[in-house]
Design an enzyme around this catalytic site. Structure first.
Site, PDB file in Angstrom:
ATOM      1  N   CYS A 114      -0.133 -71.847  -4.511  1.00 46.30           N
ATOM      2  CA  CYS A 114       1.098 -71.344  -5.130  1.00 46.30           C
ATOM      3  C   CYS A 114       2.315 -71.723  -4.305  1.00 46.30           C
ATOM      4  O   CYS A 114       3.405 -71.929  -4.845  1.00 46.30           O
ATOM      5  CB  CYS A 114       1.023 -69.828  -5.315  1.00 46.30           C
ATOM      6  SG  CYS A 114       0.739 -68.899  -3.792  1.00 46.30           S
ATOM      7  N   HIS A 470       1.844 -64.152  -2.429  1.00 42.78           N
ATOM      8  CA  HIS A 470       1.945 -65.088  -3.558  1.00 42.78           C
ATOM      9  C   HIS A 470       3.372 -65.610  -3.667  1.00 42.78           C
ATOM     10  O   HIS A 470       4.341 -64.854  -3.517  1.00 42.78           O
ATOM     11  CB  HIS A 470       1.546 -64.364  -4.850  1.00 42.78           C
ATOM     12  CG  HIS A 470       1.533 -65.247  -6.057  1.00 42.78           C
ATOM     13  ND1 HIS A 470       0.744 -66.368  -6.153  1.00 42.78           N
ATOM     14  CD2 HIS A 470       2.220 -65.180  -7.230  1.00 42.78           C
ATOM     15  CE1 HIS A 470       0.932 -66.942  -7.336  1.00 42.78           C
ATOM     16  NE2 HIS A 470       1.835 -66.244  -7.998  1.00 42.78           N
TER      17      HIS A 470
END
Length: 539
Positions: A114, A470
């Protein structure tokens, strides 16, 4: 050299694969994985004299068309095809094309990637970079980036960035670090570790330093469009008679320190630029305290701001996230961090641009009121008149603020006359602004000519730990190449009145502009980490 067709033999089966000698072997291994299911980390490709490694020089291998390579390794699950067939834009009808262009494509997460996906989406907000890559992309990571952006522009489905990831890990092995997972994850084989998106941004920018700029000559794109020049002045506090020490350096970003006293981005930037240091004083012959003052003597067209949210904690022996809420502006005046010389050059055009922006805002209001007053047709084509007793959508009975009096007067003047096409106003304004730009600044391709910036992309981090969490990318709609399609020539989308795209790996959605302030931090939720500002155009 053009790609060549070769064969690979695995488990008694022969497959046809394309081999490009201009890209790292890791990209070829990924292509082998696509047809055999053997993960690259468990794969052995046999070549003359040994095994193909990620840093093997293809020139020494000298592959030939039709050559067969033996592949050894246990196959896992084959990469799954997309749930729906991939459609290319040229194969769509008008209805499908309109739906497809409503949202840009996302990038598939290949296992803790990510950080890379968010970085790539944010960097795509630099259309000049894509143009430079299309014109001339050196082998390696720049070529892989060009190919990836080209693929993203041609499809409507999420893209799997396997080839780019392989090229990134070949160029920078730190991104191939294995996870130190324990427990169940360790028994399952662990995987690749989470990485830092800001480090990915910096390394990718460094890898692009050889990409030629748009002008003829030896100038490079990154030097022109993404590099600032920082001037540093050191003054000895304990020996005022000692001459100042002045030095300059090229920088790809500016930092925003986050201390207990910082509530706004500008405060953190100034805290990072100015401070006290200790060094040897030639006058005193000993260590002395110096005041360090840094300002930018060149402002690039794209200014990167790094929110320093991770700090090393000795007590726990690792980096921890600073949760503090720090507000960032969507419009940024960088003249406050420029040298006095540069500020003096840019101040006239900067002030005039701000005046024109107020006038543009008044014209937008007039156009909205005019549009709202027009008769509306129903489904049968009959004209329906608006309720005369209803107040206008944009009217207000409140007294204008004193500081808005000048803009209000101009707005009344505009409202009293019929407006011309917006492009007419922009052409006149552009000519007047251009005349205010000093010749040396105008000739510095890729430099900001106004010192005024607008926020176009953000990379955020969600979570409490530096090596976990994330990353998500956010990009202003008008910053993407196709976002301005259909707009009137010379007229940009309405400033401050457009939404953003949210890129959560392969999930792409609309993110309302009014929610940007929720990315300021203050907890474990998504917090702005890397911000990309673009110099405001003259028109």
């Amino acid at each position: 050299m053009a790609p060549i067709a070769v064969k690979i033999k695995h488990a008694g089966k022969v497959h046809d694969v394309q081999l490009d000698p201009d890209v790292p072997p890791a990209v070829f291994k990924d292509a082998v994985y696509q047809v055999t299911g053997v993960p690259p980390d468990r794969m052995k490709v046999m070549i003359k004299g040994g095994i193909l490694k990620d840093d093997t020089d293809w020139r020494k291998v000298a592959p030939k068309a039709g050559q067969t390579f033996m592949v050894i390794g246990a196959a896992g699950e084959l990469p799954k095809p997309p749930s729906t067939p991939i459609q290319f834009l040229e194969d769509m009808d008008d209805t499908s094309l309109a739906q497809a262009l409503a949202l840009p494509v996302g990038l598939v997460n290949l296992g803790n990637t990510c950080y890379m996906n968010a970085t790539l989406q944010a960097m795509r907000a630099i259309p000049e970079l894509q143009t430079a890559l299309e014109q001339s992309a050196p082998p390696g990571l720049p070529m892989a980036l060009r190919n990836l952006y080209t693929s993203m522009a041609k499809t409507t489905d999420s893209v799997t960035p396997s080839a780019f990831l392989a090229a990134l890990r070949h160029a920078f092995p730190q991104f191939a670090e294995q996870s130190r997972a324990t427990g169940v994850k360790a028994l399952m084989g662990g995987g690749y570790a989470q990485q830092d998106a800001e480090e990915c941004w910096v390394q990718l920018t460094n890898a692009l330093k050889d990409v030629p700029g748009p002008s003829s000559g030896s100038a490079k794109f990154v030097d022109q469009y993404m590099t600032g020049v920082l001037r540093r002045v050191l003054k000895c506090d304990e020996a005022p008679e000692e001459p100042e020490s002045v030095s300059t350096e090229k920088v790809l970003k500016i930092s925003c320190n986050i201390s207990n006293a910082v509530n706004y981005m500008q405060q953190g930037i100034l805290e990072a630029l100015d401070g006290k240091i200790e060094k040897q004083s030639p006058t005193l012959g000993r260590e002395a305290v110096y005041t360090s003052t840094q300002r930018l003597s060149r402002l690039p067209a794209y200014l990167t701001v790094h929110m320093v949210r991770f700090a090393w904690k000795r007590d726990i022996g690792k980096k921890a996230k600073i949760m503090r809420r720090v507000k960032f502006p969507t419009e940024y005046d960088a003249l406050d961090i420029a040298t006095e010389e540069l500020k003096e050059k840019l101040l006239p055009v900067s002030r005039k641009l701000k005046e024109f922006e107020k006038e543009r805002g008044e014209r937008r209001k007039v156009r909205r009121r005019t549009k709202a007053a027009l008769p509306v047709k129903d489904k049968e084509g009959d004209v329906q008149m608006a309720d005369a007793s209803a107040p206008a959508a944009s009217s207000s009975t409140a007294e204008p603020a004193p500081e808005a009096a000048e803009g209000a007067d101009k707005g009344k003047a505009v409202a009293g006359a019929e407006l011309e096409d917006e492009s007419v106003y922009r052409a006149k304004e552009g000519a007047e602004l251009d005349a205010l730009i000093p010749a040396d600044v105008k000739n510095d391709i890729g430099a900001s000519t106004t010192g005024q910036y607008e926020l176009v992309a953000i990379v955020t981090h969600k979570g409490a730990e530096a090596d976990a969490g994330h990353y998500i990318g956010f990009v202003k709609k008008s910053a993407l190449p196709a976002a301005t399609a259909g707009a009137a020539e010379g007229v940009r989308p309405e400033e401050g009145d457009e939404d953003w795209y949210k890129f959560d790996d392969d999930k792409v959605s609309i993110f309302p502009a009014e929610k940007l302030e929720t990315l300021s931090g203050g907890g474990q939720d998504a917090s702005a980490y890397v911000l990309l500002y673009r110099t405001r155009p003259l028109v």
